[in-house]
Design a protein around this motif. Structure first.
Motif, mmCIF file in Angstrom:
data_model
loop_
_atom_site.group_PDB
_atom_site.id
_atom_site.type_symbol
_atom_site.label_atom_id
_atom_site.label_comp_id
_atom_site.label_asym_id
_atom_site.label_seq_id
_atom_site.Cartn_x
_atom_site.Cartn_y
_atom_site.Cartn_z
ATOM 1 N N VAL A 290 0.811 -0.926 0.177
ATOM 2 C CA VAL A 290 0.259 -0.142 0.194
ATOM 3 C C VAL A 290 0.625 1.268 0.054
ATOM 4 O O VAL A 290 0.881 2.083 -0.494
ATOM 5 C CB VAL A 290 -0.868 0.019 1.032
ATOM 6 N N ARG A 291 1.642 0.822 0.792
ATOM 7 C CA ARG A 291 2.816 2.351 0.873
ATOM 8 C C ARG A 291 3.388 2.798 -0.422
ATOM 9 O O ARG A 291 4.036 3.515 -1.139
ATOM 10 C CB ARG A 291 3.713 2.199 1.898
ATOM 11 N N ILE A 292 4.064 1.634 -0.422
ATOM 12 C CA ILE A 292 4.587 1.455 -2.188
ATOM 13 C C ILE A 292 3.665 1.776 -3.364
ATOM 14 O O ILE A 292 4.174 3.205 -3.914
ATOM 15 C CB ILE A 292 5.333 0.295 -2.705
ATOM 16 N N LYS A 293 2.410 1.510 -3.267
ATOM 17 C CA LYS A 293 1.263 2.141 -4.234
ATOM 18 C C LYS A 293 1.174 3.635 -4.473
ATOM 19 O O LYS A 293 0.779 4.536 -5.368
ATOM 20 C CB LYS A 293 0.556 1.201 -4.064
ATOM 21 N N SER A 294 1.234 3.973 -2.996
ATOM 22 C CA SER A 294 0.646 5.233 -2.489
ATOM 23 C C SER A 294 2.404 6.721 -2.995
ATOM 24 O O SER A 294 2.504 8.038 -2.706
ATOM 25 C CB SER A 294 0.441 5.706 -1.947
ATOM 26 N N SER A 295 3.405 6.131 -3.093
ATOM 27 C CA SER A 295 5.076 6.887 -3.701
ATOM 28 C C SER A 295 5.079 7.700 -4.528
ATOM 29 O O SER A 295 6.146 8.168 -4.741
ATOM 30 C CB SER A 295 5.843 5.625 -3.303
ATOM 31 N N ARG A 296 4.175 6.337 -6.164
ATOM 32 C CA ARG A 296 4.063 7.584 -6.570
ATOM 33 C C ARG A 296 5.712 6.521 -7.818
ATOM 34 O O ARG A 296 6.289 7.920 -8.467
ATOM 35 C CB ARG A 296 4.280 8.751 -7.100
ATOM 36 N N ALA A 297 6.215 5.354 -6.932
ATOM 37 C CA ALA A 297 7.474 5.494 -7.480
ATOM 38 C C ALA A 297 7.114 5.031 -9.362
ATOM 39 O O ALA A 297 6.354 4.316 -9.840
ATOM 40 C CB ALA A 297 7.716 4.355 -7.265
ATOM 41 N N ASP A 298 8.171 4.795 -10.187
ATOM 42 C CA ASP A 298 8.107 4.622 -11.624
ATOM 43 C C ASP A 298 8.710 3.208 -11.929
ATOM 44 O O ASP A 298 8.356 2.510 -13.133
ATOM 45 C CB ASP A 298 8.412 5.742 -12.577
ATOM 46 N N ALA A 299 9.569 2.941 -10.261
ATOM 47 C CA ALA A 299 10.154 1.400 -10.046
ATOM 48 C C ALA A 299 10.034 0.784 -9.901
ATOM 49 O O ALA A 299 10.331 1.425 -8.535
ATOM 50 C CB ALA A 299 10.819 1.103 -11.749
ATOM 51 N N LEU A 300 10.029 -0.596 -9.714
ATOM 52 C CA LEU A 300 10.460 -1.913 -7.865
ATOM 53 C C LEU A 300 11.459 -2.642 -7.928
ATOM 54 O O LEU A 300 11.776 -2.943 -9.380
ATOM 55 C CB LEU A 300 9.246 -1.967 -7.913
ATOM 56 N N VAL A 301 12.279 -2.040 -7.464
ATOM 57 C CA VAL A 301 13.414 -3.505 -7.046
ATOM 58 C C VAL A 301 13.077 -4.498 -5.704
ATOM 59 O O VAL A 301 12.723 -3.889 -5.241
ATOM 60 C CB VAL A 301 14.660 -2.136 -6.957
#
Ligand code: Q9C
Ligand code: ZN
Length: 342
Positions: free
Chosen positions: A268-279
């Protein structure tokens, strides 16, 4: 899913490690990567590709120049000092001592550039670790080229390595280097999710004062488990990075029920971070039968983990970290990747 793999990982082939007060057989060994490779081939996950060579630019954004020089030149220096066999540090510049410059003596240098005595430094360590960084960057290239995900089958692992010290079997921080790779390819923000059983102290330390990389880690409570001195819930980031570091320490004995709750919160936190990519720092040492760890995930749980990770909906580079139950490591690791794809 495409996997990046180099046989040069096996150049790092430590025989012994110091653990629990004894010199014991090393658990971070070449068979780990080989069994994962065999499982990838067995299930037909996708092609295995050699890493492409990358220059030092992105590695130098993560690690200090003098640290890289130390690792690169270590084996020659060790031999010049008349030493043979695997190297272990035994004295460190803890608070109260000075860490202003690396000493001349090889044992002083070993302590200056490390944080534990559990990580054998061997003749082939540098070449294996350097090829591991190429492996991570090649996975980023694949994802930046349009694939939804790619897997970097790196060895040795990386998440305990900070900008200028090694430890926890880690020398170059492959996940941090991958994050820099995404930023260099134009990502404005990158999220790193660390699911290794141990806290990714190196990754946290590298990015804790930055807002462009969100670090989220699920791990055994450091009050009870290595690395002991970082990974607590109150470490939320520093300065511009305040709020961009999230530690979720979990109790010894954590099972999938409790783990999956924490994982859902992390996502949930990652989805709300507006990150463009995930490692994803993909450690499989949360497995019940891991010989050095104390969570209780089962092989099928890794399928569910992969499905949950896919829910983030982000271009994803998987970077291999820990996991020491070698017999089941291939199944568990590839379960995450197939669970992600299904
Ligand atoms: N008695 C990774 O999983 N030694 N590193 C623990 C346990 C250090 C693990 C000793 C474990 C480091 C990448
Ligand atoms: Zn671990």
């Amino acid at each position: 899913m495409r996997t990046v793999y180099s046989p040069d990982h096996a150049r790092h082939d430590p025989q012994k490690e110091i653990s629990d007060g004894a010199l014991v057989d090393a658990v971070e060994k070449p068979a780990r990567a080989e069994i994962v490779k065999a499982r990838i081939e067995e299930v037909g996950l996708g092609p295995l590709e050699a890493p492409t060579a990358h220059d030092d630019t992105l590695i130098a954004r993560v690690h200090g120049a003098d640290y890289l020089q130390f690792l690169k030149g270590f084996w020659a220096d060790w031999q010049d000092a008349g030493r043979a066999g695997e190297a272990f540090p035994f004295v460190w510049p803890v608070p109260g001592l000075r860490r202003n410059a690396p000493p001349r003596h090889i044992d002083g240098r070993l302590g200056y550039y490390s944080f534990d005595a559990g990580s054998p430094l061997t003749e082939g360590t540098w070449i294996a670790a350097r090829k591991g960084a190429d492996t991570a960057l090649s996975a980023v290239d694949i994802v930046s080229g349009g694939e939804r995900a790619a897997f970097a089958l790196c060895r040795p692992p990386g998440h305990h390595a900070a900008s200028d010290f090694y430890g926890g079997y880690c020398f170059l921080n492959n996940a941090a280097i991958a994050a820099e790779g995404f930023l260099a390819k134009g990502a404005e923000r990158v999220a790193i999710l660390d699911v290794d059983y141990h806290h990714g102290n190196g990754t946290q330390a590298i990015f804790e004062d930055r807002a462009d990389v969100l670090f989220v880690s699920l791990h055994a409570d450091p009050a009870d488990e290595f690395p002991y001195f970082l990974g607590y819930a109150d470490e939320t980031g520093i300065g511009a990075g305040e709020g961009c570091n999230i530690n979720m320490p979990l109790a010894i004995g954590t099972d999938w029920l409790a783990y999956s709750d924490a994982l859902a919160a992390a996502l949930v936190r990652i989805k709300s971070s507006r990150a463009d990519a995930l490692v994803v720092s993909l450690g499989l040492d949360t497995f019940a039968k891991d010989p050095i760890s104390r969570f209780t995930l089962e092989s099928d749980d890794f399928l569910k983990m992969g499905a949950a990770l896919a829910g983030a909906g982000l271009p994803t580079a998987f970077i291999m970290e820990g996991g020491y139950a070698v017999a089941e490591l291939g199944i568990n690791c590839v379960n995450v990747l197939t669970g992600f794809e299904d």
